[in-house]
Enzyme design. Structure first.
Site, PDB file in Angstrom:
ATOM      1  CE  LYS A  45      -1.875   3.048   1.871  1.00 15.30           C
ATOM      2  NZ  LYS A  45      -1.991   4.588   1.382  1.00 15.30           N
ATOM      3  CD  GLU A  82      10.272  12.777  11.191  1.00 16.78           C
ATOM      4  OE1 GLU A  82       9.553  12.683  11.210  1.00 16.78           O
ATOM      5  OE2 GLU A  82      11.628  12.078  11.563  1.00 16.78           O
ATOM      6  CB  CYS A 103      13.090   8.073   7.978  1.00 17.60           C
ATOM      7  SG  CYS A 103      13.800   7.742   6.896  1.00 17.60           S
ATOM      8  CD  GLU A 144      12.570   4.585   9.754  1.00 13.34           C
ATOM      9  OE1 GLU A 144      12.052   5.418  10.074  1.00 13.34           O
ATOM     10  OE2 GLU A 144      12.399   4.364   8.105  1.00 13.34           O
TER      11      GLU A 144
END
Ligand code: TXE
Length: 481
Positions: A177, A383, A286, A252
């Site tokens: 997906k 983040e 990331c 992750e």
């Protein structure tokens, strides 16, 4: 850039077909804000069909295929990816907004994952275990079965390579997906995989919204493993959903990764890494290094040199191939702007430049280097996922570790120092899944296990380690007297 396939379809059981609802979603080029294609709005019905197709593949040709043969298909696929480098790079650049050169590097990385896992497919072995007399005991590494792969929009090709590559090499059948913001190369990959000889159903791709197709995939009882890369909030939902079915999950979830610069470091060598690790893919990475921690005695010098480098950065459309492109969406741009608004203007050391005559609908932000918010300030803790780096001073090794480990994340860290003992000490004490010494990122390193601790997630992808994650271990104890 027109794909060679119809992107408004789902790829299930080795064939293209409309999604069950017949509805589609727009594909927006982040460089212009213009719709360039439509993708399927997959739903639970399509996910169910994909899982059924994957199960059929496992009980058919794919499940019976010897490991070396799976490797051959992956090797062919890697070559086909390279043969399509121009189309794939343009597709990814247009879909994600990343500069063309970076998109080309992603194509090469995808091919490398195929090559690496092609070679590894027939080299994963069990063990024989010394046990009591009269027994022979050994272990078998077996595929989980049908694996679900939920991929974000920032590095579709790389993330598909590392997770689907390892899952196929070990004989799982995959339902992928991709993110609604950037699906095109996932669909292209499925098409190439089919042409490379992957049996129908071994890889199925169902685009759609996270709350619809994504949630349906994580909740499906036929899924035996989920690999998820994305936000912490969604990661929590994914883990909760997989807990219901008691299946393993790899998460992750990004980070706030620091680079530690000591006074004895080779600053000339460090500087390009300090900057690039923060602004690559417009900071939507990331493993972006969004915190630069510098020993006090060289702090002013590093600030000056990084500021100079920042002023030379240019931002523009993906096809202009400058240092940074636009952010993926208006929403992501809004998130980054809200963080920038938290900064004391006096602390913004430098900004990059926006190219002239930018398309008005593009989501552009000039990179920003921000000095000295307190280590517990949201800018230094959360983040941001944009081209923004925070630079902070530290007093000594102990202080450096305290600040570096002082967030809830733990994905990547690096140490810039010529001092061997310090390198080793810090490599042990830094809370991160990867620690780099006098480099950052090791150019992506498909061979290197990758994953985080804390809010960065758990489980490892990439390298040989991923092969263990995508298999389940069976112990066979034979009593023969
Ligand atoms: O992430 P989501 P978004 C971070 C980054 C960014 C923030 C939001 O900080 O600003 O996340 O980005 C699917 N069940 N990262 O909203 O929601 C979704 O369709 C199952 C860091 O894009 O996590 C997409 O395919 N799946 C990160 C994928 O999850 C669901 C990369 C990621 O979307 C779902 C991207 C659900 N309920 C963002 N909801 C990194 N680690 O690199 C959504 N999805």
């Amino acid at each position: 850039m027109t794909p060679w396939f119809d992107p408004s379809l789902v790829f299930v059981g080795g064939a293209w077909r409309p999604c069950a609802s017949g509805e589609t979603l727009p594909v927006i080029d982040p460089s212009t804000g213009v719709e360039i294609a439509r993708i399927a709005r997959g739903s639970a019905t399509d996910i169910d069909a994909a899982v059924t197709a994957a199960e059929a593949a496992l009980s058919g040709d794919w499940g019976a295929m010897p490991a070396f043969q799976r490797g051959r298909i992956l090797a062919r696929l890697g070559q086909m990816v390279l043969d399509h480098i121009d189309q794939l790079a343009q597709m990814e650049a247009t879909d994600v907004g990343k500069p063309l050169t970076q998109a080309r590097n992603d194509v090469i990385a995808l091919a490398r994952y195929c090559e690496f896992y092609a070679g590894a497919a027939d080299k994963l072995m069990g063990e024989t275990i010394p046990f009591q007399p009269g027994f022979t005991v050994y272990t078998l590494r077996e595929p989980h079965g049908v694996t679900g792969h939920i991929v974000p929009w920032n590095y579709p090709m790389q993330i598909i390579g590392r997770s689907v590559g390892a899952a196929l090499a070990t004989g799982n059948a995959c339902v992928l997906k991709p993110a609604e913001e950037a699906c095109l190369t996932a669909l292209a990959f499925a098409d190439l995989a089919h042409k490379a000889g992957l049996p129908p159903g071994a890889l199925n791709v169902v685009p759609g919204l996270g709350a619809e197709a994504g949630a349906a995939l994580t909740a499906h009882p036929g899924i035996r493993h989920i690999s998820f890369t994305g936000s912490v909030a969604t990661g929590r939902r994914v883990q909760a959903a997989t807990a219901e079915n008691v299946v393993p999950v790899t998460l992750e979830l990004g980070g706030k990764s620091p680079q530690l610069v000591f006074a004895d470091a080779d600053l000339n060598a460090a500087l390009p890494f300090l900057v690039n690790a923060g602004i690559q893919n417009a900071g939507q990475t990331c493993s972006a290094s969004s915190r630069i921690l510098v020993e006090r005695s060289v702090y002013a010098e590093v600030c000056d040199r990084m500021a100079e480098a920042y002023r030379a950065l240019t931002t523009g459309p993906a096809m202009a191939d400058l240092r940074t492109g636009p952010l993926i969406s208006a929403r992501q741009k809004g998130i980054v702007e809200r963080y920038l608004a938290m900064a004391d203007p006096a602390h913004i050391l430098a900004r990059g430049q926006l190219a002239p005559d930018l398309p008005p609908g593009g989501h552009y932000i000039a990179p920003a280097l921000i000095a000295g918010p307190a280590p517990d300030h949201p800018l230094a803790q959360e983040e941001i996922f944009g081209p923004v780096q925070i630079i902070l001073p530290f007093e000594d090794e102990e202080d450096a570790i305290r600040i570096a480990n002082g967030t809830l994340y733990g994905l990547v860290a690096s140490v810039w120092s010529r001092h061997g003992g310090r390198q080793m000490r810090l490599a042990k004490r830094l809370r991160a899944g990867q620690v780099f010494i006098n480099n950052y990122g090791a150019a992506g390193g498909v061979e290197l296990p990758f994953g985080g601790t804390g809010l960065s997630g758990h489980g490892r992808e990439k390298g040989f380690e991923a092969l263990y994650a995508f298999t389940t271990l069976k112990t066979v104890a034979a009593h023969h007297g």
